[in-house]
Design an enzyme around this catalytic site. Structure first.
Site, PDB file in Angstrom:
ATOM      1  N   ARG A   2      -0.225  -9.794  10.732  1.00  0.00           N
ATOM      2  CA  ARG A   2       1.051  -9.161  11.107  1.00  0.00           C
ATOM      3  C   ARG A   2       2.205 -10.148  10.931  1.00  0.00           C
ATOM      4  NH1 ARG A   2      -0.068  -5.076   9.648  1.00  0.00           N
ATOM      5  NH2 ARG A   2      -1.972  -6.151   9.014  1.00  0.00           N
ATOM      6  N   LYS A  21       0.820  -1.215   0.000  1.00  0.00           N
ATOM      7  CA  LYS A  21       0.000   0.000   0.000  1.00  0.00           C
ATOM      8  C   LYS A  21       0.855   1.266   0.000  1.00  0.00           C
ATOM      9  CE  LYS A  21      -1.617   1.047   4.027  1.00  0.00           C
ATOM     10  NZ  LYS A  21      -0.887   2.259   4.411  1.00  0.00           N
ATOM     11  N   THR A  22       1.819   1.321   0.906  1.00  0.00           N
ATOM     12  CA  THR A  22       2.643   2.522   1.031  1.00  0.00           C
ATOM     13  C   THR A  22       3.441   2.765  -0.242  1.00  0.00           C
ATOM     14  OG1 THR A  22       2.826   2.154   3.406  1.00  0.00           O
ATOM     15  CG2 THR A  22       4.415   3.665   2.410  1.00  0.00           C
TER      16      THR A  22
END
Length: 782
Positions: free
Chosen positions: A617, A33-34
């Site tokens: 995670r 995403k980033t």
């Protein structure tokens, strides 16, 4: 430009280069995403778009800083510096400072933090002569903050019948008056709090259309990160700014919307298609972080949510390990199992401590895992919060313990003399401290005689000090007759600490009360362990507990620069992070999902999304654990495995000995009413079993044989039908007995008389134990 675009997948590339019009980028966990957001901005700049016309909004300064650094590498520092990129609060604070005169504020207005806000609220409550035990700053702030995030001004609040009814039901009918007075004080002081930055931006755009038009023209391209976490106030600002050019790109994942308690509205991302009918949809579904088994397990879980934008995440990494499920009999054993697993993994995989994370639902759960890691000499850091014993409410109660045990402990006295509030102010305490210093006395001694030492101290203040001393003296009378737990509970109750926290209905107050419960549970476990150990000088007293805690905290002083530690944190704090090995602990109904979030389907879906965030995670291995018994306010309580465990497709789970079908050892299948186990006890297929085994340790048939003393045999005769209380001398070699924790056992040896009689008992469920009958409270079988 083609060089860095070549680093993207086809889907990522499409999301970057199609930059005009409204775009919704659904970015699954670990999908880059980033990178997409960063490259999209870099691509805009490369296409000649002016940096000042790009508005990029994030939720953390860290995220904004990292993105700017990445953009600088691609297009140069000069251009990246001119970007309007930052958090909602920082960007809109800049706009408010530029337009402050429109709202009657100085451009240099102060921004109040939470401490400032609570101080102002506390002063208002005092001015209005309201009960500060009802109108607690935290609870009042929670109500005001919720109103502001929903764009409800003081005037609107007063005319809102629903809000007024809720306040009346909460026995806080004066919230509207406090809100009004608070807003007036802030305005007169030229100050805004964090919520005001959003509320006043909305007011600015509403009341001054020419100002709104200016920024609509300025911001040609708007990008919003973590759009699923926006609240109504943030949503409305973004929506207004994007009205003119409609070049808005929002990035997020509805499956990771977990902040409704902060006012976040999942509807903002779900309804994007309605706000912008001509939108383009990009789905980033490839997970570059986790193994296939982890991704597939997460997919099978989140599929149970009805309210979502459908996507299918996938991984092209190796299949990886199944998700291991650990079943512990007690919460204490859960901590030990997790610590042991970390230790074993480090040895087997040559992993480093920083590769590990322990994630839990509430902060109060950290104590057990901190203690367990210390016992294994595993360094750790508590992320997003203080170490358990450093939290304010915990230190407050520990200081009460210290003062009851040692009246001359000055630091403990100063910390708790006015907590809970007793009207003993700073002026009084400064005089007491001055008198103590002048006369060479402890603060306790000076306070008892303050009128004779300082005649300027008023009778009322002296009386309050005397009343406080009386409370401490009364509590001190319990020292001789009470063990650590009973004395601690008495202190926490009679001091008013528990009641004070119960009165605070805010989320912060609830969290503090949970932490207090965790401390008391830890003391109860300490007492039980000391009694079982039966050391000659092992009386479970409160001063022994304090000594233990002191040694643990003193030993936990690692160098700040040492980053190689296991991370302990709440799942909410873990969002956006990743670790090779993740332990998701406390998977029990009413703990996770939280009992506070099981009232509606919407709440349960958010809890499921929180579980989804936790699993994703993990990069290489995820482990889930739960306990069948957990202390609640000092009393062992039955726990049920979380319903979420059953929602994960079993093909992705390694149940191990959590699978009841593996429990073939007859020694572990005694009838539960006889204090033993049933075959299905506590297993995944029967999560609602009510009877909890007493043993904190499961042993295999091999272990049973090795633990049997020479010549001893396990029950060859039938189990006794009834167990009753008896005289100590009736418990002799060969009889069957029942222990409240270890279940049914057989006496191997017995020696001594009366209460001092000592017996050695073999318990099939717990092994061999040596017990003093005056503590053991054994019952004999008939």
């Amino acid at each position: 430009m083609e060089e860095f675009l070549s680093q993207l997948s086809d889907t990522q590339r499409e999301a970057v280069v199609n930059f005009t019009g409204p775009s919704l980028i659904i970015a699954g966990a670990g999908s880059g995403k980033t990178r997409v957001l960063t490259y999209r901005i870099a691509y805009l700049l490369n296409q000649g778009v002016q940096p000042s016309s790009i508005l990029a909004l994030t939720f953390t300064n860290k995220a904004a800083k990292e993105m700017k650094e990445r953009i600088a590498v691609t297009v140069g520092v000069a251009q990246s510096k001119r970007l309007r990129m930052g958090t909602f609060h920082s960007i809109f604070a800049q706009i408010l400072r530029a337009e402050a005169d429109k709202l009657g504020y100085p451009s240099s207005f102060t921004i109040y933090d939470t401490t400032d806000v609570k101080s102002v609220i506390k002063a208002i409550v005092k001015e209005k002569k309201l009960d500060d035990q009802i109108y607690k700053p935290g609870a009042v702030l929670s109500r005001i903050s919720s109103a502001k995030n929903n764009l409800v001004t003081p005037m609107a609040y007063r005319s809102n019948s629903g809000a007024m009814s809720q306040d009346a039901a909460a026995k806080m009918p004066m919230i509207a008056d406090i809100y009004t007075a608070y807003a007036q004080k802030c305005y007169k002081s030229g100050a805004m709090d964090f919520d005001d930055l959003l509320l006043n931006t909305n007011i600015l755009f509403r009341d001054f259309p020419e100002v709104l038009a200016k920024y609509q023209q300025l911001f040609n391209f708007i990008l919003v990160d973590e759009y699923q976490d926006t609240n109504y106030s943030q949503y409305l600002i973004v929506n207004k700014l994007a009205t003119h050019h409609k070049n808005i790109c929002v990035v997020g994942d509805d499956a990771q919307s977990i902040y409704s308690f902060r006012g976040a509205k999942i509807e903002n991302i779900l309804n994007f298609r309605n706000d912008y009918p001509n939108y383009k949809l990009f789905k980033l579904e490839q997970n570059y972080r986790s193994t296939q088994n982890i991704v597939n397990a997460a997919n099978s879980l989140i599929a149970k949510n009805k309210n979502q934008i459908k996507k299918v995440s996938y991984s092209e990494k190796e299949s990886g390990d199944l998700i291991k499920v650990l079943r512990a009999y007690t919460d204490q054993e859960e901590g030990l199992m997790v610590a042991a697993s970390i230790h074993q993994t480090i040895l087997q995989d040559q992993a480093t401590y920083q590769n590990f994370a322990i994630l839990y639902r509430t902060n109060a759960q950290s104590r057990i895992f901190e203690d367990s890691l210390r016992k294994k000499n595993i360094p750790y850091k508590v992320y997003g919060g203080l170490s358990f014993y450093q939290r304010k409410e915990i230190k407050d109660l520990l200081c009460y313990f210290r003062l009851v045990l040692n009246h001359n402990d000055d630091e403990a006295y100063k910390r708790v003399v006015n907590f809970p509030a007793r009207g003993i102010g700073e002026t009084t305490m400064s005089r007491v401290e001055a008198a103590a210093s002048a006369k060479g006395l402890s603060i306790w001694e000076a306070a008892l005689n303050i009128r004779s030492l300082d005649s300027e101290v008023k009778d009322g203040a002296a009386r309050k000090l005397a009343d406080f001393a009386a409370i401490i003296k009364d509590l001190a009378t319990e020292i001789v007759t009470s063990d650590a737990y009973n004395l601690a509970l008495t202190i926490a109750t009679k001091s008013g600490v528990i009641n004070d926290l119960r009165m605070d209905k805010s989320q912060e107050g609830t969290s503090k009360l949970e932490n207090l419960e965790a401390l008391l549970n830890g003391i109860r476990e300490f007492v039980d362990e000391m009694k079982r150990a039966e050391e000659p000088d092992g009386e479970p007293t409160l001063d022994r507990f304090l000594e233990t805690v002191s040694l643990l905290t003193d030993a936990d002083k690692d160098k700040p620069e040492d980053k190689n530690k296991v991370t302990i944190m709440t799942i909410h704090s873990a969002k956006g992070l990743e670790f090779k090995y993740v332990y998701l602990v406390g998977l029990e109904d009413e703990l996770f999902p939280s009992r506070m979030s099981m009232n509606t389907e919407q709440e349960l879906e958010e809890e499921r999304r929180l579980f989804y965030v936790a699993i994703t995670r993990a990069e290489r291995r995820a482990t889930i654990s739960y306990a069948l018994q957990r202390y609640k306010w000092g009393t062992p309580a039955t726990c049920r495995p979380s319903r979420f465990l059953k929602e994960i497709d079993e093909q992705f789970l390694d149940m191990g000995d959590s699978d009841p079908d593996n429990e073939s050892n007859s020694l572990l299948n005694l009838s539960t009413q006889n204090g033993g186990f049933t075959k299905n006890y506590g297993g995944f297929s029967n999560p609602y079993q009510k009877n909890v085994p007493a043993s904190p340790n499961k042993i295999t048939s091999t272990e049973v044989k090795t633990k049997l003393p020479a010549g001893a045999t396990v029950f060859n005769e039938p189990i006794a039908k009834q167990f009753v209380e008896c005289a100590e001398n009736d418990i002799v070699e060969g009889v069957q007995v029942e222990h409240e924790r270890f279940g049914i056992g057989k006496v191997i040896t017995a020696e001594g008389d009366g209460p001092n009689r000592k017996v050695t008992v073999f318990f099939p469920a717990a092994g061999q134990k040596t017990l003093l009958l005056k503590f053991a409270k054994l019952k004999i079988g008939l």
